[in-house]
Design a protein around this motif. Structure first.
Motif, PDB file in Angstrom:
ATOM      1  N   LEU A 102     -65.036 -54.263  43.989  1.00  0.00           N
ATOM      2  CA  LEU A 102     -64.296 -55.394  44.085  1.00  0.00           C
ATOM      3  C   LEU A 102     -63.407 -55.773  43.563  1.00  0.00           C
ATOM      4  O   LEU A 102     -62.349 -56.399  43.539  1.00  0.00           O
ATOM      5  N   CYS A 103     -63.429 -54.924  42.147  1.00  0.00           N
ATOM      6  CA  CYS A 103     -62.474 -55.592  41.557  1.00  0.00           C
ATOM      7  C   CYS A 103     -62.299 -53.924  40.726  1.00  0.00           C
ATOM      8  O   CYS A 103     -62.632 -53.796  39.641  1.00  0.00           O
ATOM      9  N   PRO A 104     -61.443 -53.274  41.188  1.00  0.00           N
ATOM     10  CA  PRO A 104     -60.957 -52.189  40.331  1.00  0.00           C
ATOM     11  C   PRO A 104     -60.579 -52.101  38.499  1.00  0.00           C
ATOM     12  O   PRO A 104     -60.981 -51.626  37.759  1.00  0.00           O
ATOM     13  N   LYS A 105     -59.703 -53.391  38.293  1.00  0.00           N
ATOM     14  CA  LYS A 105     -59.268 -53.958  37.173  1.00  0.00           C
ATOM     15  C   LYS A 105     -60.492 -53.280  36.213  1.00  0.00           C
ATOM     16  O   LYS A 105     -60.276 -53.186  34.973  1.00  0.00           O
ATOM     17  N   GLU A 106     -61.395 -53.402  36.804  1.00  0.00           N
ATOM     18  CA  GLU A 106     -62.946 -54.272  35.615  1.00  0.00           C
ATOM     19  C   GLU A 106     -63.705 -53.322  35.236  1.00  0.00           C
ATOM     20  O   GLU A 106     -63.890 -52.905  34.520  1.00  0.00           O
ATOM     21  N   MET A 107     -63.325 -51.406  36.444  1.00  0.00           N
ATOM     22  CA  MET A 107     -63.487 -50.264  35.698  1.00  0.00           C
ATOM     23  C   MET A 107     -62.493 -49.470  34.792  1.00  0.00           C
ATOM     24  O   MET A 107     -62.958 -49.086  34.156  1.00  0.00           O
ATOM     25  N   ASP A 108     -61.781 -50.417  35.190  1.00  0.00           N
ATOM     26  CA  ASP A 108     -59.937 -49.803  33.978  1.00  0.00           C
ATOM     27  C   ASP A 108     -60.091 -50.363  32.554  1.00  0.00           C
ATOM     28  O   ASP A 108     -60.743 -49.795  31.478  1.00  0.00           O
ATOM     29  N   TYR A 109     -61.317 -51.437  32.577  1.00  0.00           N
ATOM     30  CA  TYR A 109     -61.586 -52.060  31.271  1.00  0.00           C
ATOM     31  C   TYR A 109     -62.651 -51.247  30.597  1.00  0.00           C
ATOM     32  O   TYR A 109     -62.790 -50.990  29.332  1.00  0.00           O
ATOM     33  N   THR A 110     -63.586 -51.150  31.559  1.00  0.00           N
ATOM     34  CA  THR A 110     -65.219 -50.447  31.328  1.00  0.00           C
ATOM     35  C   THR A 110     -64.494 -49.262  30.535  1.00  0.00           C
ATOM     36  O   THR A 110     -65.093 -48.974  29.694  1.00  0.00           O
ATOM     37  N   GLU A 111     -63.504 -48.188  30.994  1.00  0.00           N
ATOM     38  CA  GLU A 111     -63.418 -46.979  30.127  1.00  0.00           C
ATOM     39  C   GLU A 111     -62.907 -46.795  29.711  1.00  0.00           C
ATOM     40  O   GLU A 111     -62.909 -45.879  29.042  1.00  0.00           O
ATOM     41  N   LYS A 112     -61.615 -48.222  29.463  1.00  0.00           N
ATOM     42  CA  LYS A 112     -60.809 -48.125  28.640  1.00  0.00           C
ATOM     43  C   LYS A 112     -62.308 -48.889  26.999  1.00  0.00           C
ATOM     44  O   LYS A 112     -62.080 -47.853  25.593  1.00  0.00           O
ATOM     45  N   GLY A 113     -63.064 -49.407  26.936  1.00  0.00           N
ATOM     46  CA  GLY A 113     -64.032 -49.680  26.254  1.00  0.00           C
ATOM     47  C   GLY A 113     -64.725 -48.500  26.013  1.00  0.00           C
ATOM     48  O   GLY A 113     -64.944 -48.077  24.375  1.00  0.00           O
ATOM     49  N   LYS A 114     -65.475 -47.596  26.278  1.00  0.00           N
ATOM     50  CA  LYS A 114     -65.696 -47.011  27.055  1.00  0.00           C
ATOM     51  C   LYS A 114     -65.206 -45.210  25.573  1.00  0.00           C
ATOM     52  O   LYS A 114     -65.730 -44.940  24.510  1.00  0.00           O
ATOM     53  N   GLN A 115     -64.097 -45.234  25.705  1.00  0.00           N
ATOM     54  CA  GLN A 115     -63.422 -44.406  25.359  1.00  0.00           C
ATOM     55  C   GLN A 115     -62.558 -44.801  23.613  1.00  0.00           C
ATOM     56  O   GLN A 115     -63.074 -43.615  22.747  1.00  0.00           O
ATOM     57  N   ALA A 116     -62.720 -45.976  23.824  1.00  0.00           N
ATOM     58  CA  ALA A 116     -62.618 -46.494  22.084  1.00  0.00           C
ATOM     59  C   ALA A 116     -64.179 -46.431  21.376  1.00  0.00           C
ATOM     60  O   ALA A 116     -63.493 -46.088  19.972  1.00  0.00           O
ATOM     61  N   ILE A 117     -65.786 -46.156  22.631  1.00  0.00           N
ATOM     62  CA  ILE A 117     -66.257 -45.896  20.739  1.00  0.00           C
ATOM     63  C   ILE A 117     -66.245 -44.346  21.277  1.00  0.00           C
ATOM     64  O   ILE A 117     -67.289 -43.999  20.200  1.00  0.00           O
ATOM     65  N   ILE A 118     -66.308 -43.548  21.775  1.00  0.00           N
ATOM     66  CA  ILE A 118     -66.112 -42.421  21.270  1.00  0.00           C
ATOM     67  C   ILE A 118     -65.476 -41.561  20.974  1.00  0.00           C
ATOM     68  O   ILE A 118     -65.584 -40.783  20.038  1.00  0.00           O
ATOM     69  N   LEU A 119     -63.568 -42.389  21.040  1.00  0.00           N
ATOM     70  CA  LEU A 119     -63.008 -41.622  19.896  1.00  0.00           C
ATOM     71  C   LEU A 119     -64.037 -42.609  18.182  1.00  0.00           C
ATOM     72  O   LEU A 119     -63.914 -41.539  17.455  1.00  0.00           O
ATOM     73  N   GLN A 120     -64.482 -43.447  18.807  1.00  0.00           N
ATOM     74  CA  GLN A 120     -64.821 -44.413  16.852  1.00  0.00           C
ATOM     75  C   GLN A 120     -66.434 -43.274  16.528  1.00  0.00           C
ATOM     76  O   GLN A 120     -66.004 -42.636  15.482  1.00  0.00           O
ATOM     77  N   GLN A 121     -66.691 -42.576  17.406  1.00  0.00           N
ATOM     78  CA  GLN A 121     -67.620 -41.620  17.123  1.00  0.00           C
ATOM     79  C   GLN A 121     -67.104 -40.617  16.965  1.00  0.00           C
ATOM     80  O   GLN A 121     -67.786 -39.862  16.231  1.00  0.00           O
ATOM     81  N   GLN A 122     -66.395 -39.963  17.132  1.00  0.00           N
ATOM     82  CA  GLN A 122     -65.339 -38.630  16.791  1.00  0.00           C
ATOM     83  C   GLN A 122     -65.551 -38.451  15.663  1.00  0.00           C
ATOM     84  O   GLN A 122     -65.574 -37.585  14.691  1.00  0.00           O
ATOM     85  N   GLN A 123     -65.642 -40.183  15.131  1.00  0.00           N
ATOM     86  CA  GLN A 123     -64.127 -40.361  14.235  1.00  0.00           C
ATOM     87  C   GLN A 123     -65.297 -40.856  12.713  1.00  0.00           C
ATOM     88  O   GLN A 123     -65.083 -41.361  11.946  1.00  0.00           O
ATOM     89  N   ASN A 124     -66.644 -40.790  13.339  1.00  0.00           N
ATOM     90  CA  ASN A 124     -67.725 -41.444  12.318  1.00  0.00           C
ATOM     91  C   ASN A 124     -67.566 -42.709  12.366  1.00  0.00           C
ATOM     92  O   ASN A 124     -68.034 -42.988  11.492  1.00  0.00           O
ATOM     93  N   PHE A 125     -66.631 -43.249  12.998  1.00  0.00           N
ATOM     94  CA  PHE A 125     -67.309 -44.670  13.305  1.00  0.00           C
ATOM     95  C   PHE A 125     -66.628 -45.733  11.654  1.00  0.00           C
ATOM     96  O   PHE A 125     -66.451 -46.492  10.826  1.00  0.00           O
ATOM     97  N   GLN A 126     -65.105 -44.720  11.281  1.00  0.00           N
ATOM     98  CA  GLN A 126     -64.467 -45.001  10.558  1.00  0.00           C
ATOM     99  C   GLN A 126     -62.752 -45.232  10.537  1.00  0.00           C
ATOM    100  O   GLN A 126     -62.537 -46.008   9.807  1.00  0.00           O
ATOM    101  N   THR A 127     -62.519 -45.722  11.463  1.00  0.00           N
ATOM    102  CA  THR A 127     -61.023 -46.134  11.971  1.00  0.00           C
ATOM    103  C   THR A 127     -61.977 -47.472  12.895  1.00  0.00           C
ATOM    104  O   THR A 127     -62.849 -47.473  13.862  1.00  0.00           O
ATOM    105  N   PRO A 128     -60.696 -48.640  12.266  1.00  0.00           N
ATOM    106  CA  PRO A 128     -60.529 -49.585  13.280  1.00  0.00           C
ATOM    107  C   PRO A 128     -60.555 -49.887  14.724  1.00  0.00           C
ATOM    108  O   PRO A 128     -59.911 -48.797  15.380  1.00  0.00           O
ATOM    109  N   LEU A 129     -60.796 -50.274  15.550  1.00  0.00           N
ATOM    110  CA  LEU A 129     -60.833 -50.769  17.218  1.00  0.00           C
ATOM    111  C   LEU A 129     -59.913 -50.709  17.275  1.00  0.00           C
ATOM    112  O   LEU A 129     -58.979 -51.888  16.817  1.00  0.00           O
ATOM    113  N   GLN A 130     -59.015 -50.763  18.225  1.00  0.00           N
ATOM    114  CA  GLN A 130     -57.950 -51.323  18.401  1.00  0.00           C
ATOM    115  C   GLN A 130     -57.630 -51.700  19.504  1.00  0.00           C
ATOM    116  O   GLN A 130     -58.530 -52.144  21.132  1.00  0.00           O
TER     117      GLN A 130
END
Length: 104
Positions: free
Chosen positions: A76-104
Motif C-alpha cells: 500500500l505504501c512502497p516508500k515505507e519499504m524504501d525507508y525500512t530498507e535504508k534503516g536496515k542498510q544503515a545498521i548493517i554498515l554500522q555492524q560492519q564498522q563495529n558500531f564505531q561511526t555515527p549514523l547518517q
C-alpha cells in the motif's frame, strides 16, 4: 488490553481512505507487537514448561502476523519499504564498522 462489553468497539463506521488504511495497518502491527510482548512476559513469569511452550508458540504466530501486515503496508505504501530498507542498510554498515561511526 481487551475492550470487553461492546462487541462493536472495533467497527469502522466508514470506508477508510488509502491513507487511513495505511495508518490502521500500522496500528495493527503495533497491536501484534504488544501481543508478542505480553505472551513472552507471561511465559517468562511461569515455571510451567507446558504453558511456556504454548505462549512462546503463540508469540511466534504473532511475529508471522507482523510480517504479513508489514508486507501489506509495503504494497500500500512502497516508500515505507524504501525507508525500512535504508534503516536496515544503515545498521548493517554500522555492524560492519563495529558500531564505531555515527549514523547518517
Amino acid at each position: 488490553m481487551a475492550l470487553l462489553g461492546n462487541p462493536f468497539v472495533a467497527n469502522v463506521s466508514k470506508q477508510m481512505s488509502p491513507d487511513e488504511l495505511i495508518q490502521a495497518i500500522r496500528v495493527d502491527i503495533a497491536g501484534e507487537l504488544e501481543a508478542i510482548i505480553g505472551y513472552e512476559a507471561h511465559a517468562m513469569s511461569t515455571g510451567d514448561e507446558r504453558v511456556k511452550k504454548v505462549l512462546y508458540h503463540i508469540a511466534d504466530e504473532e511475529r508471522q502476523h507482523v510480517g504479513e501486515l508489514q508486507q501489506l503496508l509495503y504494497i500500500l505504501c512502497p516508500k515505507e519499504m524504501d525507508y525500512t530498507e535504508k534503516g536496515k542498510q544503515a545498521i548493517i554498515l554500522q555492524q560492519q564498522q563495529n558500531f564505531q561511526t555515527p549514523l547518517q
